[in-house]
Design a protein around this motif. Structure first.
Motif, PDB file in Angstrom:
ATOM      1  N   ALA A   1       0.830  -1.205   0.000  1.00  0.00           N
ATOM      2  CA  ALA A   1       0.000   0.000   0.000  1.00  0.00           C
ATOM      3  C   ALA A   1       0.869   1.261   0.000  1.00  0.00           C
ATOM      4  O   ALA A   1       0.556   2.243  -0.689  1.00  0.00           O
ATOM      5  CB  ALA A   1      -0.933   0.002   1.210  1.00  0.00           C
ATOM      6  N   ALA A   2       1.964   1.228   0.745  1.00  0.00           N
ATOM      7  CA  ALA A   2       2.870   2.380   0.769  1.00  0.00           C
ATOM      8  C   ALA A   2       3.510   2.583  -0.604  1.00  0.00           C
ATOM      9  O   ALA A   2       3.658   3.716  -1.071  1.00  0.00           O
ATOM     10  CB  ALA A   2       3.945   2.183   1.836  1.00  0.00           C
TER      11      ALA A   2
ATOM     12  N   THR B   1       1.021   4.180  -2.909  1.00  0.00           N
ATOM     13  CA  THR B   1       0.846   5.591  -2.575  1.00  0.00           C
ATOM     14  C   THR B   1       1.985   6.425  -3.145  1.00  0.00           C
ATOM     15  O   THR B   1       1.762   7.501  -3.705  1.00  0.00           O
ATOM     16  CB  THR B   1       0.773   5.769  -1.046  1.00  0.00           C
ATOM     17  N   VAL B   2       3.220   5.932  -3.029  1.00  0.00           N
ATOM     18  CA  VAL B   2       4.373   6.663  -3.551  1.00  0.00           C
ATOM     19  C   VAL B   2       4.276   6.790  -5.070  1.00  0.00           C
ATOM     20  O   VAL B   2       4.536   7.858  -5.630  1.00  0.00           O
ATOM     21  CB  VAL B   2       5.687   5.983  -3.124  1.00  0.00           C
TER      22      VAL B   2
ATOM     23  N   ASP C   1       1.586   6.807  -6.843  1.00  0.00           N
ATOM     24  CA  ASP C   1       0.503   7.737  -7.136  1.00  0.00           C
ATOM     25  C   ASP C   1       0.949   9.179  -6.941  1.00  0.00           C
ATOM     26  O   ASP C   1       0.589  10.062  -7.720  1.00  0.00           O
ATOM     27  CB  ASP C   1      -0.715   7.434  -6.255  1.00  0.00           C
ATOM     28  N   VAL C   2       1.734   9.433  -5.917  1.00  0.00           N
ATOM     29  CA  VAL C   2       2.230  10.787  -5.658  1.00  0.00           C
ATOM     30  C   VAL C   2       3.185  11.217  -6.758  1.00  0.00           C
ATOM     31  O   VAL C   2       3.204  12.382  -7.160  1.00  0.00           O
ATOM     32  CB  VAL C   2       2.894  10.855  -4.261  1.00  0.00           C
TER      33      VAL C   2
END
Length: 130
Positions: free
Chosen positions: A44-45, A48-49, A51-52
């Motif tokens: 999940a992390a 997220t990275v 996506d950022v």
């Protein structure tokens, strides 16, 4: 007075951001919390990275404004640090951080010469004026 207003503002902002303690109806249950393991959290992390990283491609205007704001903040922090260092008596830093502070220089201290420090001449108390 201004300090108290600023402190109250930041305390309110902090309290709004912090999560409220206690069980909530829309939060994860105890069984959901137990099913999260380290690998799924790491995945999940990573998602997220990634996506950022793609945010600037989706919103180039927001990235431009954000980079300009960060640049301005960096210049102000550099100028503030230079002013503080100058106030505390150290030498001003060289490089990019010193450039904004060049406009805010203060005059040098302790500029009196030994002749300036000599006391003014006074006529002795017992002498007469001619």
């Amino acid at each position: 007075m201004m300090f108290l207003l600023r402190a109250a503002f930041w305390i309110c902002v902090t309290l709004m951001i912090l999560p409220v303690a206690g069980p909530s109806a829309d939060g994860p249950t105890a069984s959901d919390k137990a099913s999260i393991d380290a690998l799924s959290a790491l995945a999940a992390a990573g998602a997220t990275v990634s996506d950022v990283k793609g945010f600037c491609e989706r919103q180039p205007g927001a990235c431009d404004v954000g980079s300009q704001a960060l640049k301005l903040m960096g210049e102000r922090v550099g100028a503030g640090a230079a002013m503080l260092q100058d106030y505390l008596g150290g030498e001003a830093p060289t490089g990019a951080a010193a450039t904004p502070a060049a406009k805010l220089t203060t005059p040098a201290r302790d500029t009196l010469t030994p002749a300036d420090r000599k006391p003014a001449w006074r006529q002795p108390a017992g002498a007469r004026a001619a």
